[in-house]
Design a protein around this motif. Structure first.
Motif, PDB file in Angstrom:
ATOM      1  N   GLU A  31       1.002  -1.030   0.234  1.00  0.00           N
ATOM      2  CA  GLU A  31      -0.359   0.003  -0.055  1.00  0.00           C
ATOM      3  C   GLU A  31       1.169   1.073   0.176  1.00  0.00           C
ATOM      4  N   LEU A  32       2.292   1.128   0.921  1.00  0.00           N
ATOM      5  CA  LEU A  32       2.732   2.680   0.854  1.00  0.00           C
ATOM      6  C   LEU A  32       3.526   2.767  -0.377  1.00  0.00           C
ATOM      7  N   LEU A  33       4.190   1.749  -0.869  1.00  0.00           N
ATOM      8  CA  LEU A  33       4.570   1.772  -2.598  1.00  0.00           C
ATOM      9  C   LEU A  33       3.505   2.488  -3.455  1.00  0.00           C
ATOM     10  N   GLY A  34       2.277   1.650  -3.023  1.00  0.00           N
ATOM     11  CA  GLY A  34       0.847   2.341  -4.407  1.00  0.00           C
ATOM     12  C   GLY A  34       1.212   3.765  -3.913  1.00  0.00           C
ATOM     13  N   TRP A  35       1.332   4.184  -3.347  1.00  0.00           N
ATOM     14  CA  TRP A  35       0.940   5.902  -2.876  1.00  0.00           C
ATOM     15  C   TRP A  35       2.429   6.429  -3.339  1.00  0.00           C
ATOM     16  N   PHE A  36       3.638   5.959  -3.335  1.00  0.00           N
ATOM     17  CA  PHE A  36       4.712   6.534  -3.736  1.00  0.00           C
ATOM     18  C   PHE A  36       4.571   6.217  -5.207  1.00  0.00           C
ATOM     19  N   SER A  37       4.682   5.400  -6.038  1.00  0.00           N
ATOM     20  CA  SER A  37       4.199   5.223  -6.850  1.00  0.00           C
ATOM     21  C   SER A  37       3.443   3.545  -7.871  1.00  0.00           C
ATOM     22  N   PRO A  38       2.470   4.173  -7.729  1.00  0.00           N
ATOM     23  CA  PRO A  38       1.513   3.219  -8.181  1.00  0.00           C
ATOM     24  C   PRO A  38       2.095   2.293  -9.479  1.00  0.00           C
ATOM     25  N   GLU A  39       3.130   2.822 -10.475  1.00  0.00           N
ATOM     26  CA  GLU A  39       4.023   2.287 -11.167  1.00  0.00           C
ATOM     27  C   GLU A  39       4.411   0.902 -11.820  1.00  0.00           C
ATOM     28  N   LEU A  40       5.611   1.241  -9.841  1.00  0.00           N
ATOM     29  CA  LEU A  40       6.608   0.059 -10.115  1.00  0.00           C
ATOM     30  C   LEU A  40       5.855  -0.789  -8.797  1.00  0.00           C
ATOM     31  N   LEU A  41       4.068  -1.117  -8.250  1.00  0.00           N
ATOM     32  CA  LEU A  41       3.434  -1.112  -7.649  1.00  0.00           C
ATOM     33  C   LEU A  41       3.468  -2.658  -8.573  1.00  0.00           C
ATOM     34  N   ALA A  42       2.743  -2.062  -9.958  1.00  0.00           N
ATOM     35  CA  ALA A  42       1.779  -2.633 -10.914  1.00  0.00           C
ATOM     36  C   ALA A  42       3.024  -3.603 -11.582  1.00  0.00           C
ATOM     37  N   ALA A  43       4.633  -3.206 -11.859  1.00  0.00           N
ATOM     38  CA  ALA A  43       5.663  -3.896 -11.876  1.00  0.00           C
ATOM     39  C   ALA A  43       5.805  -5.015 -11.247  1.00  0.00           C
ATOM     40  N   LEU A  44       5.910  -5.219  -9.596  1.00  0.00           N
ATOM     41  CA  LEU A  44       6.227  -5.776  -8.870  1.00  0.00           C
ATOM     42  C   LEU A  44       5.017  -6.611  -8.334  1.00  0.00           C
ATOM     43  N   ARG A  45       4.269  -6.328  -8.271  1.00  0.00           N
ATOM     44  CA  ARG A  45       3.568  -6.673  -6.966  1.00  0.00           C
ATOM     45  C   ARG A  45       2.637  -8.969  -7.886  1.00  0.00           C
ATOM     46  N   PRO A  46       3.179  -8.516  -9.448  1.00  0.00           N
ATOM     47  CA  PRO A  46       2.453  -9.270 -10.289  1.00  0.00           C
ATOM     48  C   PRO A  46       3.906 -10.772 -10.129  1.00  0.00           C
ATOM     49  N   ASN A  47       4.991 -10.038  -9.789  1.00  0.00           N
ATOM     50  CA  ASN A  47       5.862 -11.297  -9.155  1.00  0.00           C
ATOM     51  C   ASN A  47       6.264 -11.697  -7.761  1.00  0.00           C
ATOM     52  N   SER A  48       4.608 -11.678  -6.842  1.00  0.00           N
ATOM     53  CA  SER A  48       5.073 -11.768  -5.767  1.00  0.00           C
ATOM     54  C   SER A  48       4.544 -13.188  -5.132  1.00  0.00           C
ATOM     55  N   ARG A  49       5.241 -13.654  -4.438  1.00  0.00           N
ATOM     56  CA  ARG A  49       5.226 -15.826  -4.200  1.00  0.00           C
ATOM     57  C   ARG A  49       4.841 -15.368  -2.890  1.00  0.00           C
ATOM     58  N   PHE A  50       4.826 -14.099  -1.920  1.00  0.00           N
ATOM     59  CA  PHE A  50       4.668 -14.004  -0.329  1.00  0.00           C
ATOM     60  C   PHE A  50       3.166 -14.943   0.371  1.00  0.00           C
ATOM     61  N   ASP A  51       1.320 -14.405  -0.872  1.00  0.00           N
ATOM     62  CA  ASP A  51       0.398 -15.386  -0.052  1.00  0.00           C
ATOM     63  C   ASP A  51       0.780 -16.698  -0.503  1.00  0.00           C
ATOM     64  N   ALA A  52       1.435 -17.713  -1.733  1.00  0.00           N
ATOM     65  CA  ALA A  52       1.516 -19.091  -1.817  1.00  0.00           C
ATOM     66  C   ALA A  52       2.230 -19.316  -0.396  1.00  0.00           C
ATOM     67  N   VAL A  53       3.885 -18.668  -0.571  1.00  0.00           N
ATOM     68  CA  VAL A  53       4.613 -18.635   0.715  1.00  0.00           C
ATOM     69  C   VAL A  53       3.917 -19.090   2.106  1.00  0.00           C
ATOM     70  N   HIS A  54       3.091 -17.760   1.952  1.00  0.00           N
ATOM     71  CA  HIS A  54       2.815 -17.727   3.692  1.00  0.00           C
ATOM     72  C   HIS A  54       1.394 -18.311   3.866  1.00  0.00           C
ATOM     73  N   GLY A  55       0.988 -19.005   2.920  1.00  0.00           N
ATOM     74  CA  GLY A  55      -0.132 -19.969   3.080  1.00  0.00           C
ATOM     75  C   GLY A  55       0.043 -21.564   3.277  1.00  0.00           C
ATOM     76  N   THR A  56       1.311 -21.836   2.934  1.00  0.00           N
ATOM     77  CA  THR A  56       0.505 -23.098   2.703  1.00  0.00           C
ATOM     78  C   THR A  56       1.826 -23.712   4.263  1.00  0.00           C
ATOM     79  N   GLY A  57       2.476 -22.555   5.078  1.00  0.00           N
ATOM     80  CA  GLY A  57       3.020 -23.255   6.361  1.00  0.00           C
ATOM     81  C   GLY A  57       4.042 -23.606   5.685  1.00  0.00           C
ATOM     82  N   ALA A  58       4.694 -24.368   6.938  1.00  0.00           N
ATOM     83  CA  ALA A  58       6.215 -25.442   7.597  1.00  0.00           C
ATOM     84  C   ALA A  58       5.612 -26.859   5.935  1.00  0.00           C
ATOM     85  N   GLN A  59       4.696 -27.251   5.871  1.00  0.00           N
ATOM     86  CA  GLN A  59       4.212 -28.343   5.790  1.00  0.00           C
ATOM     87  C   GLN A  59       5.166 -29.014   4.670  1.00  0.00           C
TER      88      GLN A  59
END
Length: 245
Positions: free
Chosen positions: A199-227
């Motif tokens: 959210e902070l990134l989008g306030w300073f540069s929505p363009e960079l947010l749009a370029a980087l966010r599709p590459n994020s794997r956080f939700d998948a890695v966080h969601g699966t846990g340690a299993q």
């Protein structure tokens, strides 16, 4: 099945990581479980990198550009920009940070140019510029907001130093934990902090947010846990064969 803690692979990993670091993933837990959680933490930190990287780069460039517009005629010392102004715009201890960075540039035979200076200043330095002491004398705030600090799409309610400072410091704490290889897997608000960084990134540069966010794997890695990492460790130990006697 929990492998014997004397397994040579686990013993070697404990030596490499240190007792203190491995035990940070659960004192009293078996070493294979600690290792799985450690690997999960490494993957989580990796997945946080795009958001943290984007915000740090966008923030420092936005603050620098706004400062250049706000102080167009300032006289500089060694680097031709407002960060190295004479008399200084930067206050107190932050001047020592500036002096140390300039000394590093000289030792590295780097040019005393604004781009080199900006790139060598830490995220902590840039968040420090949002401290209240830069508002008391109206040194930077609210002046920089009038010079394009934030994207026009950012909410007006957030365009104040006292609103941004705690948010940036919250991300700074996360960034320091991640970049110093510390545990974050157990943070109950990790998902919220990741979302705040975007959210902070989008306030300073929505363009960079749009370029980087599709590459994020956080939700998948966080969601699966340690299993998945428990399975990885189990396979690794199995492939190594039984402990030597």
């Amino acid at each position: 099945m929990t492998p014997n803690n004397q397994d040579p692979l686990l013993a070697g990993l404990r030596r490499a990581l240190s007792n203190e670091r491995l035990d940070a993933y659960g004192i009293g837990r078996p070493d294979d479980e600690k290792l799985a959680t450690y690997l999960w933490n490494v993957a989580l930190c990796e997945s946080l990198y795009p958001a943290l990287h984007g915000l740090e780069i966008a923030l420092r460039n936005a603050v620098f550009r706004a400062g250049m517009a706000a102080f167009p005629s300032c006289v500089s010392r060694d680097v031709p920009c407002w960060l190295d102004a004479d008399p200084p715009i930067i206050l107190g201890p932050d001047q020592h940070v500036m002096a140390a960075v300039k000394a590093r540039l000289r030792r590295g035979n780097k040019p005393m140019e604004p781009g080199c200076l900006v790139a060598d200043l830490s995220f902590g330095f840039w968040t420090t510029l949002f401290d209240v002491r830069y508002e008391r004398r109206k040194t930077l705030w609210p002046r920089l907001f009038a010079h394009g600090l934030m994207d026009a799409s950012s909410p007006r309610s957030i365009r104040s130093r006292n609103k941004l400072s705690p948010l940036l410091n919250r991300v700074r704490h996360l960034r320091n934990r991640v970049f110093h290889y510390e545990p974050v897997w157990h943070w109950k608000d990790l998902h919220e902090q990741h979302a705040l960084t975007w959210e902070l990134l989008g306030w300073f540069s929505p363009e960079l947010l749009a370029a980087l966010r599709p590459n994020s794997r956080f939700d998948a890695v966080h969601g699966t846990g340690a299993q998945p990492f428990r399975e990885q460790v189990a396979t690794l130990l199995k492939d190594r064969g039984p402990p030597s006697t």
